[in-house]
Design a protein around this motif. Structure first.
Motif, PDB file in Angstrom:
ATOM      1  N   ALA A 117      41.771  42.816  78.698  1.00  0.00           N
ATOM      2  CA  ALA A 117      41.560  44.261  78.816  1.00  0.00           C
ATOM      3  C   ALA A 117      40.097  44.563  79.096  1.00  0.00           C
ATOM      4  O   ALA A 117      39.769  45.463  79.881  1.00  0.00           O
ATOM      5  CB  ALA A 117      42.011  44.959  77.538  1.00  0.00           C
ATOM      6  N   LEU A 122      44.794  46.263  83.022  1.00  0.00           N
ATOM      7  CA  LEU A 122      45.511  47.377  82.406  1.00  0.00           C
ATOM      8  C   LEU A 122      46.816  46.927  81.763  1.00  0.00           C
ATOM      9  O   LEU A 122      47.302  47.566  80.825  1.00  0.00           O
ATOM     10  CB  LEU A 122      45.773  48.459  83.453  1.00  0.00           C
ATOM     11  CG  LEU A 122      44.519  49.041  84.127  1.00  0.00           C
ATOM     12  CD1 LEU A 122      44.916  50.082  85.161  1.00  0.00           C
ATOM     13  CD2 LEU A 122      43.572  49.639  83.094  1.00  0.00           C
ATOM     14  N   ALA A 125      45.833  45.961  78.324  1.00  0.00           N
ATOM     15  CA  ALA A 125      45.521  47.143  77.518  1.00  0.00           C
ATOM     16  C   ALA A 125      46.801  47.822  77.039  1.00  0.00           C
ATOM     17  O   ALA A 125      46.920  48.214  75.868  1.00  0.00           O
ATOM     18  CB  ALA A 125      44.672  48.117  78.339  1.00  0.00           C
ATOM     19  N   LEU A 301      40.098  45.876  88.159  1.00  0.00           N
ATOM     20  CA  LEU A 301      41.285  46.536  87.643  1.00  0.00           C
ATOM     21  C   LEU A 301      42.541  45.833  88.145  1.00  0.00           C
ATOM     22  O   LEU A 301      42.630  45.467  89.315  1.00  0.00           O
ATOM     23  CB  LEU A 301      41.309  48.003  88.061  1.00  0.00           C
ATOM     24  CG  LEU A 301      40.214  48.893  87.448  1.00  0.00           C
ATOM     25  CD1 LEU A 301      40.315  50.301  88.007  1.00  0.00           C
ATOM     26  CD2 LEU A 301      40.321  48.912  85.926  1.00  0.00           C
ATOM     27  N   SER A 303      46.956  46.026  87.484  1.00  0.00           N
ATOM     28  CA  SER A 303      48.036  46.744  86.829  1.00  0.00           C
ATOM     29  C   SER A 303      49.370  46.069  87.092  1.00  0.00           C
ATOM     30  O   SER A 303      49.447  45.034  87.759  1.00  0.00           O
ATOM     31  CB  SER A 303      48.076  48.201  87.303  1.00  0.00           C
ATOM     32  OG  SER A 303      48.985  48.952  86.524  1.00  0.00           O
TER      33      SER A 303
END
Length: 381
Positions: A117, A122, A125, A301, A303
């Protein structure tokens, strides 16, 4: 009591010291990729020894540090959860197995998810949020009756501490202290020999990462078990360990602290809810990994790509939250700190974690094999 420091000041030293230790753990974790889940996966999938040896080094160094603290009178190990006389063997096994299965599904244990994270992942997280919710539900929510009434209820109370030295000492009528040192020394010697033999397949980061994590186990117990210890609290007139959630000496562990962190964030105005050692350690890991990732150019980043990935991560997070609390520790709490304490319960929990991880990995490998297998040409009618 120390004449110059009151209990509140000592508690603050423990809490902010935890943040400092977490920063170092996060930095080392990001740089070395220290990960119990990764160690098991590498070994089970392709017999990769690097991260496995790093994990074992952490246990070995931690074991020597713990025995040193105990011998110096700086840690009352009998008051830790790892040497408890209560031995809920079913909780260790079932909780460990569920945790191990979950960490494979989620792509990492809570410690590794904190590091990921911090790197901008993400998925990690979101996984941590679900781990925190599931941990709270297991501590005192909807999952608690299952844990308390069906798992924790099955166990036994031992005649003394559950560490291997104590158990063997009582069985063989030998000094537990001598046995503990002998076991720690034998463990350290064996691990260093194995690591040296595997050195061609290890890099420097794995050596340093394992040793530093082991030293952090010792530093954590020194902070919570010695610096934060009062032989007689001025209000209760009883021994007190300040700054920890359990009111005991604590070290590296992350499942329950995720739940406590969520408690703190959602009940911020409640004066009885305060930051404790585990919460600040977790925050430090996140911040340390973030700073190191930014400095090394590793921050990016990332996802979820498919709904299936979301489902697997969230299912894994629930299993880790429930399993980590039920087994009284996560893959780091039991798999590093507990094994460094030579805890029989932690050894049982790690057996469960390993078994659960093996089942999940076997399932994933079978699914990948089927996906890669060429489709058969339909027969012509």
């Amino acid at each position: 009591m120390r004449p110059d420091l009151d209990p509140n000041t000592l508690a603050q030293i423990v809490v902010w010291g935890a943040l400092a230790l977490g920063l170092l753990l996060g930095a080392v974790g990001q740089w070395s990729r220290f990960c119990v889940r990764g160690a098991l996966a590498d070994w089970m999938a392709f017999r990769g020894p690097g991260r496995l040896m790093s994990w074992l080094l952490a246990i070995a160094v931690g074991a020597v540090c713990v025995q040193g603290l105990v011998s110096a009178g700086l840690l009352d190990a009998g008051r830790t959860i790892y040497w408890s006389e209560r031995f809920p063997w079913l909780s260790y096994l079932v909780g460990g197995a569920l945790f191990g299965y979950g960490m494979i599904l989620a792509g990492g244990c809570p410690q590794r998810c904190l590091v990921k994270a911090g790197q901008g992942n993400l998925k990690a997280a979101a996984t941590l949020v679900i781990v925190a919710i599931a941990a709270l539900m297991t501590l005192r929510g909807a999952f608690a009756p299952l844990r308390v009434n069906f798992l924790d209820a099955v166990g036994m109370t031992l005649a003394g501490p559950q560490d291997l030295g104590g158990l063997l000492g009582r069985t063989l009528s030998v000094s537990p202290t001598a046995l503990r040192w002998a076991l720690a020394a034998a463990l350290a010697a064996t691990v260093f020999v194995l690591a040296w033999r595997a050195r061609a397949r290890m890099d420097r980061a794995q050596w340093v990462g394992g040793v530093v994590v082991g030293l952090l186990v010792g530093a954590s117990f020194f902070l919570t078990g010695s610096i934060g210890f009062l032989a007689e609290h001025p209000e209760t007139l009883e021994p007190a360990w300040l700054g920890t959630q359990s009111k005991r000496p604590e070290a590296l562990s992350f499942s329950a602290p995720m739940g406590h962190a969520l408690d703190l964030l959602t009940l911020w105005s409640d004066k009885s809810t305060v930051a404790t050692f585990g919460v600040m350690l977790s925050l430090g890991v996140l911040l340390g990994a973030f700073a190191t990732a930014k400095a090394r150019g590793d921050f990016r980043l990332e996802s979820f790509r498919t709904p299936r990935e979301v489902g697997e991560h969230f299912t894994g997070a629930v299993l880790m939250g429930f399993g980590g609390v039920t087994a009284l520790g996560c893959s780091v709490g039991n798999g590093v700190t507990g094994l460094a304490m030579l805890s029989a319960g932690s050894a049982l929990a790690v057996a469960g974690i390993s078994g659960g991880a093996w089942l999940a990995l076997a399932r994933q490998l079978r699914a990948a094999d089927v996906a890669e297998r060429p489709m058969a040409t339909p027969a012509r009618v």
